[in-house]
Design an enzyme around this catalytic site. Structure first.
Site, PDB file in Angstrom:
ATOM      1  N   LYS A  52      32.743  53.631 -26.303  1.00 38.78           N
ATOM      2  CA  LYS A  52      32.656  53.308 -24.875  1.00 38.78           C
ATOM      3  C   LYS A  52      32.652  54.596 -24.044  1.00 38.78           C
ATOM      4  CE  LYS A  52      34.445  48.751 -25.622  1.00 38.78           C
ATOM      5  NZ  LYS A  52      35.550  47.874 -25.910  1.00 38.78           N
ATOM      6  N   GLN A  96      41.542  47.387 -24.391  1.00 41.89           N
ATOM      7  CA  GLN A  96      40.972  47.119 -25.717  1.00 41.89           C
ATOM      8  C   GLN A  96      41.839  46.123 -26.474  1.00 41.89           C
ATOM      9  OE1 GLN A  96      37.959  48.443 -26.856  1.00 41.89           O
ATOM     10  NE2 GLN A  96      38.253  46.945 -28.480  1.00 41.89           N
ATOM     11  N   ASP A 119      35.165  43.204 -18.631  1.00 40.36           N
ATOM     12  CA  ASP A 119      35.001  42.402 -19.850  1.00 40.36           C
ATOM     13  C   ASP A 119      34.773  40.928 -19.503  1.00 40.36           C
ATOM     14  OD1 ASP A 119      34.947  43.782 -22.233  1.00 40.36           O
ATOM     15  OD2 ASP A 119      37.127  43.916 -22.431  1.00 40.36           O
TER      16      ASP A 119
END
Ligand code: NDP
Length: 283
Positions: A52, A96, A119
């Site tokens: 990322k 994460q 997300d």
């Protein structure tokens, strides 16, 4: 033989477009920034977070990594999220997953401001996806829709079967296909006569997590087959859920794994970060 959908190439084109848009935003004084929080040192999570960071750097997006020890308390984590929520220079926040034991992913995700939830896992964003009125869609299903669009594969009126009903892939995937006017069936581990249902699919999306789960006899000749799965096979190789060698002979389009959905998932995170920056700047 099926056309092989090149997710890697499409993701590279998307990153180029995002890079150009980021440059234009910077000229207007907006510097897109993504905060990535990693708790613990799970090797797969570290790998994803590093990717990322790399992707952000390529596109000119600033990324700030918070690598916290596995012993971090939920209060500490929520404190950091509150600080990032309040920081106008941070546009996207990503925690994460999975989190180490003792930390509630649901509480942590819900603490992220929905406007910075790149997300799209926050319940408010989940609801917006459900209603079809969303800024952010979860990266994997959004990436699948981009692949279909890029290959001019129509969804409207077609039988779409999604195998897998996770909150991050299967369910939102079904919603996005539904919003595109597909006739959608969702399957899961309790589905009876799965092969009968998958054989009806004009568009078959598989997100199960099992090597060679979708075999040729489960696919209608001419179907579009999208393989979301990311598994390691007995030889230690990264592979999807679909028996690619057999299914590519009968499908009209197929994604390889790796090189199909995975790169698109990564690209859509950048796209969501760009959207978050524009949202904050009211552009
Ligand atoms: P989950 O484990 O959360 O969900 C798996 C789903 O598969 C569940 O809904 C489960 O059903 C269903 N399932 C399991 N066994 C069967 C069966 N025998 N028949 C029908 N359905 C079954 O996984 P994720 O959705 O998170 O991920 C799925 C796969 O996609 C994994 O390989 C993952 O690594 C990969 N992935 C890839 C991404 C990418 O970018 N390419 C991104 C995210 C995930 P039930 O609900 O009944 O248990």
């Amino acid at each position: 033989m099926a056309v092989i959908i090149d997710g890697k190439a499409l993701a590279a084109r998307l990153r180029q477009q995002i890079k150009e848009e980021v440059a234009r935003l910077k000229e207007q004084g907006v510097h897109p920034c993504l905060a990535v929080i990693l708790v613990g040192d799970d090797p797969a999570s570290c790998f994803y977070v590093n990717n990322k960071e790399k992707d952000c750097a390529e596109c000119g997006i600033k990324s700030i990594k918070y690598a916290l020890p596995a012993t971090t308390s939920e209060a500490e984590l929520l404190g950091l999220i509150a600080k990032l929520n309040a920081d106008p220079s941070v546009h996207g926040i990503l925690v994460q997953l999975p989190l180490p034991k003792g930390l509630s992913a649901a509480r942590v995700i819900t603490a992220i401001s929905p406007d910075k939830d790149v997300d799209a896992f926050h319940p408010e964003n989940v609801g917006r996806v459900m209603q079809g009125k969303y800024t952010f869609a979860p990266c994997t299903p959004a990436g699948v829709m981009k692949l279909l669009e890029a290959y001019s594969i129509p969804v409207e009126g077609r039988e779409c079967v999604v195998v897998g009903r996770s909150n991050i892939v299967g369910k939102p995937q079904a919603m996005l296909l539904l919003h595109a006017n597909g006739t959608v069936t969702m399957c899961h581990s309790k589905t009876v006569n799965l092969a009968e249902i998958t054989r009806r699919a004009d568009i078959l999306v598989c997100a199960v997590g099992k090597v060679n789960f979708i075999t040729a006899d489960m696919v209608k000749p001419g179907a579009v087959v999208i393989d979301v799965g990311m598994n390691v096979n007995d030889e230690g190789k990264l592979t999807g859920d679909v028996d690619f060698a057999a299914v590519e002979k009968i499908a009209s389009y197929i994604t390889p794994a790796p090189g199909g959905v995975g790169p698109m998932t990564r690209a859509m995170l950048l796209d969501n970060t760009l959207k978050a920056a524009k949202l904050a700047a009211k552009i």
